[in-house]
Write a protein that holds these residues in place. Structure first.
Motif, mmCIF file in Angstrom:
data_model
loop_
_atom_site.group_PDB
_atom_site.id
_atom_site.type_symbol
_atom_site.label_atom_id
_atom_site.label_comp_id
_atom_site.label_asym_id
_atom_site.label_seq_id
_atom_site.Cartn_x
_atom_site.Cartn_y
_atom_site.Cartn_z
ATOM 1 N N CYS A 214 7.009 2.911 7.304
ATOM 2 C CA CYS A 214 6.070 2.117 6.501
ATOM 3 C C CYS A 214 5.118 3.103 5.807
ATOM 4 C CB CYS A 214 5.299 1.151 7.405
ATOM 5 S SG CYS A 214 4.111 0.137 6.540
ATOM 6 N N THR A 215 5.282 3.297 4.517
ATOM 7 C CA THR A 215 4.535 4.338 3.826
ATOM 8 C C THR A 215 3.205 3.853 3.254
ATOM 9 O OG1 THR A 215 5.718 3.888 1.764
ATOM 10 C CG2 THR A 215 6.640 5.583 3.231
ATOM 11 N N GLU A 216 3.102 2.560 2.922
ATOM 12 C CA GLU A 216 1.893 2.068 2.285
ATOM 13 C C GLU A 216 1.716 0.574 2.561
ATOM 14 O OE1 GLU A 216 0.400 3.818 -1.562
ATOM 15 O OE2 GLU A 216 1.153 1.887 -2.282
ATOM 16 N N VAL A 217 0.492 0.190 2.914
ATOM 17 C CA VAL A 217 0.151 -1.211 3.136
ATOM 18 C C VAL A 217 -1.080 -1.541 2.318
ATOM 19 C CG1 VAL A 217 -0.656 -2.907 4.824
ATOM 20 C CG2 VAL A 217 1.173 -1.312 5.442
ATOM 21 N N VAL A 218 -1.025 -2.610 1.560
ATOM 22 C CA VAL A 218 -2.145 -3.051 0.738
ATOM 23 C C VAL A 218 -2.577 -4.420 1.206
ATOM 24 C CG1 VAL A 218 -2.935 -3.567 -1.601
ATOM 25 C CG2 VAL A 218 -1.266 -1.734 -1.239
ATOM 26 N N LEU A 219 -3.864 -4.556 1.521
ATOM 27 C CA LEU A 219 -4.428 -5.842 1.944
ATOM 28 C C LEU A 219 -5.492 -6.254 0.922
ATOM 29 C CD1 LEU A 219 -4.983 -4.961 5.716
ATOM 30 C CD2 LEU A 219 -3.143 -6.356 4.769
ATOM 31 N N LYS A 220 -5.313 -7.407 0.317
ATOM 32 C CA LYS A 220 -6.253 -7.885 -0.691
ATOM 33 C C LYS A 220 -7.042 -9.066 -0.179
ATOM 34 C CE LYS A 220 -3.650 -6.322 -4.736
ATOM 35 N NZ LYS A 220 -3.098 -6.691 -6.054
ATOM 36 N N VAL A 221 -8.264 -9.182 -0.639
ATOM 37 C CA VAL A 221 -9.098 -10.344 -0.311
ATOM 38 C C VAL A 221 -8.488 -11.575 -0.959
ATOM 39 C CG1 VAL A 221 -11.382 -11.370 -0.506
ATOM 40 C CG2 VAL A 221 -11.159 -8.904 -0.155
ATOM 41 N N ARG A 222 -8.372 -12.657 -0.198
ATOM 42 C CA ARG A 222 -7.834 -13.896 -0.767
ATOM 43 C C ARG A 222 -8.918 -14.652 -1.500
ATOM 44 N NH1 ARG A 222 -3.329 -17.266 2.207
ATOM 45 N NH2 ARG A 222 -3.613 -18.160 0.151
#
Length: 222
Positions: A214-222
């Protein structure tokens, strides 16, 4: 049990990650001072304090020397000192880049033998600002773009390791409160990602089976 070192673990996101990994890992909890770790160590009595100022490179080398094996390194500590380019000082740029990039690079370099010995995992707590730069976030965004580049290079140079960049959107922490205050806005915690949510993502990254990276994880505000 495998061992995990978490920097900036005294509060906020670092403490949330420590709570998430505590059931399955022996923890080294990094912070600038032993005193700042009092509360989280009371909560996680099995953890080991690892107090060191990460920009004191001689002290970091001394603290890293006894670590012979390390399964997970979570580079979480950092600073957010925001201003426009016109109003930013040389000192601000130096402070931000040293804390968010140089100190991370040196800590990781010193721990490479311990990480290699266990086929370890390096997790960089980056930011949405490491993907998209905004007005007023110049030095911070520059540091996070650089951290992303460092992660990409590390992944290429150290094929025995897994390296993951985590890019959370704005998260409900004391740092976020300070940022919002600096923007002159009212702080409403429900507008931001919970630290426990980011910590759960880190938990999932650590638990990813060895046949995947897993190279990259992006978490965005809903």
């Amino acid at each position: 049990m495998p061992t995990a070192l978490i920097t900036g673990a005294s509060r906020g996101l670092g403490a949330a990650i420590a709570r998430e990994l505590a059931p399955t890992h022996d923890l080294l909890l990094g912070a600038r001072s032993a005193e700042s770790l009092t509360d989280i160590l009371r909560e996680l009595p099995g953890a080991t304090p690892w107090p060191v100022e990460l920009t004191d490179y001689d002290a970091v080398a001394t603290a890293c020397a006894p670590i012979e094996q390390l399964n997970v390194l979570v580079n979480n500590a950092g600073v957010a000192d925001l201003d426009t380019i016109a109003e930013s000082s040389v000192e601000q740029w130096k402070r931000t880049l040293e804390a968010n990039v140089v100190a991370v690079a040196e800590l990781t370099r010193l721990l490479l033998p311990a990480l290699r010995s266990s086929g370890g995992h390096v997790i960089m707590i980056n930011s949405g600002a490491g993907l998209n730069a905004r007005a007023g976030w110049g030095s911070y965004a520059a540091s996070k773009f650089a951290l992303r580049a460092f992660s990409d290079v590390l992944r290429e140079e150290e094929p025995s390791l897994r390296v993951t960049s985590v890019h959370p959107g704005r998260t409900d922490t004391d740092m976020q409160r300070a940022i919002v205050a600096g923007e002159g806005n009212e702080y409403r915690p429900e507008k931001y990602i919970r630290p426990t949510t980011v910590a759960r993502a880190v938990r999932d990254i650590v638990d990813t089976p060895k046949d995947a990276h897993c190279t990259e994880v992006v978490l965005k505000v809903r």
